[in-house]
Design an enzyme around this catalytic site. Structure first.
Site, PDB file in Angstrom:
ATOM      1  N   MET A 115       2.741 -10.945  -2.719  1.00 30.54           N
ATOM      2  CA  MET A 115       3.460 -11.101  -3.988  1.00 30.54           C
ATOM      3  C   MET A 115       4.972 -11.137  -3.739  1.00 30.54           C
ATOM      4  O   MET A 115       5.767 -10.943  -4.664  1.00 30.54           O
ATOM      5  CB  MET A 115       3.095  -9.970  -4.950  1.00 30.54           C
ATOM      6  CG  MET A 115       1.613  -9.986  -5.322  1.00 30.54           C
ATOM      7  SD  MET A 115       1.230  -9.160  -6.872  1.00 30.54           S
ATOM      8  CE  MET A 115       1.790  -7.513  -6.528  1.00 30.54           C
ATOM      9  N   GLY A 116       5.363 -11.351  -2.479  1.00 26.70           N
ATOM     10  CA  GLY A 116       6.783 -11.504  -2.169  1.00 26.70           C
ATOM     11  C   GLY A 116       7.513 -10.182  -2.053  1.00 26.70           C
ATOM     12  O   GLY A 116       6.896  -9.130  -1.905  1.00 26.70           O
TER      13      GLY A 116
ATOM     14  N   LEU B 264       9.317  -9.526   0.517  1.00 29.92           N
ATOM     15  CA  LEU B 264       8.713  -9.312   1.833  1.00 29.92           C
ATOM     16  C   LEU B 264       9.424  -8.216   2.622  1.00 29.92           C
ATOM     17  O   LEU B 264      10.645  -8.099   2.586  1.00 29.92           O
ATOM     18  CB  LEU B 264       8.714 -10.637   2.610  1.00 29.92           C
ATOM     19  CG  LEU B 264       7.969 -11.777   1.888  1.00 29.92           C
ATOM     20  CD1 LEU B 264       8.133 -13.094   2.649  1.00 29.92           C
ATOM     21  CD2 LEU B 264       6.492 -11.451   1.705  1.00 29.92           C
TER      22      LEU B 264
ATOM     23  N   HIS C 158       4.662  -6.814   5.536  1.00 29.51           N
ATOM     24  CA  HIS C 158       4.312  -8.238   5.501  1.00 29.51           C
ATOM     25  C   HIS C 158       4.622  -8.895   6.856  1.00 29.51           C
ATOM     26  O   HIS C 158       3.885  -9.763   7.318  1.00 29.51           O
ATOM     27  CB  HIS C 158       5.104  -8.950   4.406  1.00 29.51           C
ATOM     28  CG  HIS C 158       4.822  -8.453   3.012  1.00 29.51           C
ATOM     29  ND1 HIS C 158       5.790  -7.887   2.214  1.00 29.51           N
ATOM     30  CD2 HIS C 158       3.680  -8.437   2.275  1.00 29.51           C
ATOM     31  CE1 HIS C 158       5.262  -7.556   1.043  1.00 29.51           C
ATOM     32  NE2 HIS C 158       3.987  -7.871   1.056  1.00 29.51           N
TER      33      HIS C 158
ATOM     34  N   GLN D 117      -8.520  -2.769  -1.742  1.00 30.64           N
ATOM     35  CA  GLN D 117      -8.364  -4.216  -1.899  1.00 30.64           C
ATOM     36  C   GLN D 117      -9.022  -4.955  -0.731  1.00 30.64           C
ATOM     37  O   GLN D 117      -9.775  -5.918  -0.930  1.00 30.64           O
ATOM     38  CB  GLN D 117      -6.881  -4.562  -1.974  1.00 30.64           C
ATOM     39  CG  GLN D 117      -6.555  -6.036  -1.913  1.00 30.64           C
ATOM     40  CD  GLN D 117      -5.089  -6.309  -2.225  1.00 30.64           C
ATOM     41  OE1 GLN D 117      -4.703  -6.351  -3.374  1.00 30.64           O
ATOM     42  NE2 GLN D 117      -4.267  -6.493  -1.199  1.00 30.64           N
TER      43      GLN D 117
ATOM     44  N   SER E  56       6.458  -0.678   1.109  1.00 34.45           N
ATOM     45  CA  SER E  56       5.905  -1.289  -0.100  1.00 34.45           C
ATOM     46  C   SER E  56       7.040  -1.923  -0.882  1.00 34.45           C
ATOM     47  O   SER E  56       8.159  -1.394  -0.908  1.00 34.45           O
ATOM     48  CB  SER E  56       5.226  -0.218  -0.959  1.00 34.45           C
ATOM     49  OG  SER E  56       5.026  -0.694  -2.285  1.00 34.45           O
ATOM     50  N   SER E  57       6.747  -3.054  -1.529  1.00 34.81           N
ATOM     51  CA  SER E  57       7.771  -3.698  -2.360  1.00 34.81           C
ATOM     52  C   SER E  57       8.201  -2.756  -3.474  1.00 34.81           C
ATOM     53  O   SER E  57       9.320  -2.837  -3.975  1.00 34.81           O
ATOM     54  CB  SER E  57       7.221  -4.991  -2.957  1.00 34.81           C
ATOM     55  OG  SER E  57       6.662  -5.796  -1.943  1.00 34.81           O
ATOM     56  N   ARG E  58       7.306  -1.864  -3.884  1.00 31.83           N
ATOM     57  CA  ARG E  58       7.610  -0.962  -4.999  1.00 31.83           C
ATOM     58  C   ARG E  58       8.514   0.206  -4.589  1.00 31.83           C
ATOM     59  O   ARG E  58       9.039   0.897  -5.467  1.00 31.83           O
ATOM     60  CB  ARG E  58       6.318  -0.423  -5.618  1.00 31.83           C
ATOM     61  CG  ARG E  58       5.549  -1.485  -6.376  1.00 31.83           C
ATOM     62  CD  ARG E  58       4.422  -0.912  -7.209  1.00 31.83           C
ATOM     63  NE  ARG E  58       3.935  -1.879  -8.180  1.00 31.83           N
ATOM     64  CZ  ARG E  58       2.844  -2.635  -8.010  1.00 31.83           C
ATOM     65  NH1 ARG E  58       2.129  -2.547  -6.915  1.00 31.83           N
ATOM     66  NH2 ARG E  58       2.475  -3.485  -8.955  1.00 31.83           N
TER      67      ARG E  58
HETATM   68  P1  PAJ Z   1       1.411  -7.369  -1.683  1.00 29.84           P
HETATM   69  O1  PAJ Z   1       1.545  -6.003  -2.261  1.00 29.84           O
HETATM   70  O2  PAJ Z   1       2.608  -8.227  -1.582  1.00 29.84           O
HETATM   71  O3  PAJ Z   1       0.775  -7.210  -0.256  1.00 29.84           O
HETATM   72  C1  PAJ Z   1       0.429  -8.335   0.500  1.00 29.84           C
HETATM   73  C2  PAJ Z   1      -0.344  -7.880   1.719  1.00 29.84           C
HETATM   74  O4  PAJ Z   1       0.491  -7.034   2.512  1.00 29.84           O
HETATM   75  C3  PAJ Z   1      -1.598  -7.036   1.362  1.00 29.84           C
HETATM   76  O5  PAJ Z   1      -2.657  -7.394   2.204  1.00 29.84           O
HETATM   77  C4  PAJ Z   1      -1.124  -5.623   1.618  1.00 29.84           C
HETATM   78  O6  PAJ Z   1      -2.171  -4.734   1.946  1.00 29.84           O
HETATM   79  C5  PAJ Z   1      -0.196  -5.839   2.796  1.00 29.84           C
HETATM   80  N1  PAJ Z   1       0.766  -4.733   2.933  1.00 29.84           N
HETATM   81  C6  PAJ Z   1       1.641  -4.288   2.011  1.00 29.84           C
HETATM   82  N2  PAJ Z   1       2.336  -3.227   2.484  1.00 29.84           N
HETATM   83  C7  PAJ Z   1       1.870  -3.006   3.741  1.00 29.84           C
HETATM   84  C8  PAJ Z   1       2.174  -2.058   4.764  1.00 29.84           C
HETATM   85  N3  PAJ Z   1       3.081  -1.101   4.595  1.00 29.84           N
HETATM   86  N4  PAJ Z   1       1.502  -2.133   5.922  1.00 29.84           N
HETATM   87  C9  PAJ Z   1       0.556  -3.088   6.131  1.00 29.84           C
HETATM   88  N5  PAJ Z   1       0.220  -4.010   5.201  1.00 29.84           N
HETATM   89  C10 PAJ Z   1       0.873  -3.972   4.023  1.00 29.84           C
HETATM   90  O7  PAJ Z   1      -1.522  -6.955  -2.074  1.00 29.84           O
HETATM   91  C11 PAJ Z   1      -0.987  -7.835  -2.712  1.00 29.84           C
HETATM   92  O8  PAJ Z   1       0.322  -8.219  -2.525  1.00 29.84           O
HETATM   93  C12 PAJ Z   1      -1.718  -8.634  -3.784  1.00 29.84           C
HETATM   94  O9  PAJ Z   1      -2.684  -7.813  -4.387  1.00 29.84           O
HETATM   95  C13 PAJ Z   1      -2.372  -9.934  -3.244  1.00 29.84           C
HETATM   96  C14 PAJ Z   1      -3.436  -9.640  -2.180  1.00 29.84           C
HETATM   97  C15 PAJ Z   1      -1.325 -10.879  -2.691  1.00 29.84           C
HETATM   98  C16 PAJ Z   1      -3.088 -10.659  -4.423  1.00 29.84           C
HETATM   99  O10 PAJ Z   1      -2.205 -10.934  -5.446  1.00 29.84           O
END
Ligand code: PAJ
Length: 298
Positions: free
Chosen positions: A48-49, A51, A55, A174, A206-208
């Site tokens: 979801m960007g 990044l 990611h 997920q 996390s993006s959040r």
């Molecule tokens: P998003 O939160 O952007 O995450 C995209 C991918 O990155 C997911 O597979 C998530 O598990 C992984 N990810 C995020 N933070 C991570 C971290 N700290 N370590 C390893 N992997 C990490 O998850 C989503 O988006 C959405 O639900 C999506 C699958 C794109 C569907 O809309």
């Protein structure tokens, strides 16, 4: 012209022979313009960007899987269907230029960024529902969330036709649900999992995390510490493990626990005593920001 357009691009990775690189990632914003697969393998990283390092690791693994001649595709789509009403859909970060630059630096071949209008025509009436694993943990706290995730991921699979797709273990549920969807709907796509990438103090990237103020950010490090302490206690009783984790998390005054649970890592159903392949999963609010994390037991 924007300032970011003028910045020189520095590549961190060796160029691949046989592939023409003009320093550009191919950016596609409309489904009709998605190129057919030209390479031997196409590996997708759905995101979801906004990044970040997590990611980045997924993209690195995607390159490894695709091989030097394969295609790495990153999708960026803030999927309205997986946000609950009143959730953070509107304020979810959308740093388009930075994300483009990020993909360029990581040697991504194709960046797919569809619009909401194209992904969800007004009279959309077919959705993908996983009926078992979605009823617990995140699914219980966020009704409809995994319906949104499964629907969008199935659409991305159909549009982009990858041979493999990469997901993170940070979103353990997920990942389990996507694997189930791939099995039950017979997608011919390999699903690979990447361990959680963390900041120096242990907080899962996390993006959040960007929503957290300085004090919340500091206290959020308690999650990883609590998971580790509960795991390292060596206790077998799920209740004792949950109590230990809850106690540790409560040491952070700004933390508000949504759930702490020990589940079987396959079925995601709660269990009473730890056995091989058990998972301790937590969801905790810091202010308005809800963070999740997990650790495999024992
Ligand atoms: P998003 O939160 O952007 O995450 C995209 C991918 O990155 C997911 O597979 C998530 O598990 C992984 N990810 C995020 N933070 C991570 C971290 N700290 N370590 C390893 N992997 C990490 O998850 C989503 O988006 C959405 O639900 C999506 C699958 C794109 C569907 O809309």
């Amino acid at each position: 012209m924007r300032k970011s357009d003028l910045r020189p691009v520095k590549f961190q990775f060796a160029r691949r022979p046989g592939v023409v690189h003009d320093g550009q990632v191919q950016i596609v914003d409309a489904i009709v313009n998605v190129p057919r697969q030209r390479a031997r393998a196409r590996v997708l990283v759905p995101t979801m960007g906004a990044l970040h390092k997590g990611h980045e690791e997924l993209i690195r693994v995607a390159r490894e899987r695709a091989g030097r001649d394969g295609e790495v595709v990153v999708s960026i789509f803030v999927n309205p269907l997986q946000f609950e009403p009143g959730g953070d859909y509107e304020r979810y970060p959308r740093p388009e230029r930075e994300d483009e630059e990020f993909c360029r630096k990581l040697d991504v071949d194709l960046l797919f960024r569809p619009s909401v209008a194209e992904m969800y025509p007004e009279n959309s009436s077919v959705f993908v529902d996983e009926a078992l694993l979605s009823s617990v943990l995140e699914g219980k706290s966020r009704p409809g969330h995994f319906r949104g995730v499964c629907t969008v991921v199935a659409k991305l699979f159909n549009i982009l036709q990858p041979n493999a797709a990469i997901f993170g273990q940070k979103d353990f549920q997920q990942l389990a649900i996507i694997r189930r969807m791939v099995r039950d709907l017979n997608f011919k796509i390999d699903i690979a999992a990447v361990p959680t990438v963390r900041e120096e103090d242990g907080l899962a990237c996390s993006s959040r995390n960007a929503y957290l103020n300085a004090e919340e950010r500091k206290q959020a490090a308690v999650l990883r510490k609590a998971l580790r302490a509960a795991k390292d206690s060596g206790k077998k009783s799920a209740k004792e493990i949950v109590d230990l984790a809850r106690q540790a998390i409560s040491g952070a005054p700004l933390a508000r626990i949504d759930y702490v649970d020990v589940v079987d890592a396959e079925s995601l159903q709660s269990i009473e005593s730890v056995k091989p392949n058990s998972l301790l999963a937590v969801a905790v609010y810091f202010g308005k920001t809800r963070l999740i994390d997990n650790i495999l037991l024992p």
